[in-house]
Scaffold this motif. Structure first.
Motif, PDB file in Angstrom:
ATOM      1  N   HIS A  44       0.792  -1.378   0.067  1.00 52.08           N
ATOM      2  CA  HIS A  44       0.350   0.330   0.507  1.00 52.08           C
ATOM      3  C   HIS A  44       0.861   1.022   0.099  1.00 52.08           C
ATOM      4  O   HIS A  44       0.918   2.130  -0.023  1.00 52.08           O
ATOM      5  CB  HIS A  44      -0.827  -0.075   1.156  1.00 52.08           C
ATOM      6  CG  HIS A  44      -0.114   0.040   2.147  1.00 52.08           C
ATOM      7  ND1 HIS A  44       0.393  -0.822   3.394  1.00 52.08           N
ATOM      8  CD2 HIS A  44       0.471   0.584   2.822  1.00 52.08           C
ATOM      9  CE1 HIS A  44       0.843  -0.750   4.134  1.00 52.08           C
ATOM     10  NE2 HIS A  44       0.983   1.096   4.313  1.00 52.08           N
ATOM     11  N   SER A  45       2.277   1.033  -0.056  1.00 53.57           N
ATOM     12  CA  SER A  45       3.111   2.070   0.393  1.00 53.57           C
ATOM     13  C   SER A  45       3.020   3.780  -1.330  1.00 53.57           C
ATOM     14  O   SER A  45       3.710   4.280  -1.234  1.00 53.57           O
ATOM     15  CB  SER A  45       5.312   1.879  -0.413  1.00 53.57           C
ATOM     16  OG  SER A  45       4.494   1.248  -1.465  1.00 53.57           O
ATOM     17  N   HIS A  46       2.095   2.947  -2.672  1.00 50.29           N
ATOM     18  CA  HIS A  46       1.912   4.120  -3.168  1.00 50.29           C
ATOM     19  C   HIS A  46       1.034   4.661  -3.017  1.00 50.29           C
ATOM     20  O   HIS A  46      -0.146   5.668  -3.883  1.00 50.29           O
ATOM     21  CB  HIS A  46       1.808   3.189  -4.581  1.00 50.29           C
ATOM     22  CG  HIS A  46       0.933   2.044  -4.792  1.00 50.29           C
ATOM     23  ND1 HIS A  46       0.456   0.696  -3.949  1.00 50.29           N
ATOM     24  CD2 HIS A  46      -0.286   2.160  -5.747  1.00 50.29           C
ATOM     25  CE1 HIS A  46      -0.463   0.375  -4.617  1.00 50.29           C
ATOM     26  NE2 HIS A  46      -0.966   0.786  -5.318  1.00 50.29           N
ATOM     27  N   THR A  47       0.063   4.364  -2.320  1.00 49.33           N
ATOM     28  CA  THR A  47      -1.237   5.120  -1.980  1.00 49.33           C
ATOM     29  C   THR A  47      -1.424   6.092  -0.403  1.00 49.33           C
ATOM     30  O   THR A  47       0.485   5.882   0.048  1.00 49.33           O
ATOM     31  CB  THR A  47      -2.268   3.748  -1.387  1.00 49.33           C
ATOM     32  OG1 THR A  47      -2.414   3.552   0.218  1.00 49.33           O
ATOM     33  CG2 THR A  47      -2.776   2.640  -2.591  1.00 49.33           C
ATOM     34  N   GLY A  48      -2.490   6.654   0.012  1.00 54.56           N
ATOM     35  CA  GLY A  48      -1.894   7.775   0.215  1.00 54.56           C
ATOM     36  C   GLY A  48      -2.058   7.515   1.571  1.00 54.56           C
ATOM     37  O   GLY A  48      -2.259   8.189   2.871  1.00 54.56           O
TER      38      GLY A  48
END
Length: 221
Positions: A44-48
């Motif tokens: 989920h590191s590419h999300t906010g």
């Protein structure tokens, strides 16, 4: 800082902090997808989505060119007034930790103490605010109008716990920082005439500043 915010269609929030001055904060709109991925133990590191604790989750935001984590309760069916009370109390604790640390430093200086490892609370730059118009494309950006935002710390740094909820814990005699924070806790108890003591003190060593930053303090009164 206490502010009023209005969400725009571009996912930009205009923060009104005076009669003739306007500020903006950018709020990640894909945090819910990131939270779902986190729950599924997917990347989920590419999300906010920043992360979650036992009762709150954090959403990525930017304010005046600086990175923030916007915090709200995990439970989405709470009464709005209760959310305001809870987040307001957390903001107050951050402020109290900051102010009492200043008094602790003054006392140490007056007593001629030196070499005490420095630490601080994540209060400077913190925002307790209210959102208006939290709908975007017929979907809810955040579940509540009230929010607490604090400067974002590195997410990959391990949290160091100094005290628990009920026990201060055993200080490592070779660890000057732990001893200093325990001394700060004792100082507050004496300074407040046995009225208040911080508990569950934990933080991250912010290597960029070389200083321990205490986060999310709790207190007994």
């Amino acid at each position: 800082m206490c502010i009023t915010a209005q969400l725009q269609e571009s996912s930009i929030i205009n923060l009104i902090c005076g009669l003739d001055q306007e500020y903006t904060i950018q709020l990640a709109t894909d945090w819910a997808d990131g939270e779902a991925r986190f729950t599924e133990k997917s990347s989920h590191s590419h999300t906010g989505f920043i992360g979650m604790g036992s009762s709150k989750h954090g959403i990525y935001a930017r304010f005046e060119g600086k990175e923030y984590v916007l915090t709200q309760p995990l439970e989405t069916t709470l009464d709005g007034n209760y959310v305001e009370e809870v987040l307001g109390a957390e903001f107050k604790l951050l402020y109290q930790c900051d102010r009492f640390k200043s008094e602790f430093d003054k006392y140490a200086q007056a007593e001629g103490m030196s070499g005490i490892p420095d630490f601080y609370s994540n209060f400077k730059g913190a925002i307790f605010g209210e959102l208006h118009g939290t709908k975007l494309s017929n979907s809810c950006i955040v579940p509540y109008r009230m929010f607490l935002a604090t400067p974002l710390l590195p997410t990959k740094i391990k949290i160091h716990k100094f005290t628990g909820n009920d026990l201060l814990g055993d200080a490592d005699l070779d660890d000057g920082l732990t001893m200093a924070i325990h001394a700060f806790t004792h100082f507050l108890l004496m300074y407040s005439y046995d009225y208040m003591i911080f508990r569950d003190l934990q933080g991250m060593l912010w290597f960029k500043a070389g200083t321990m930053c205490l986060i999310d303090p709790q207190a007994h009164t």
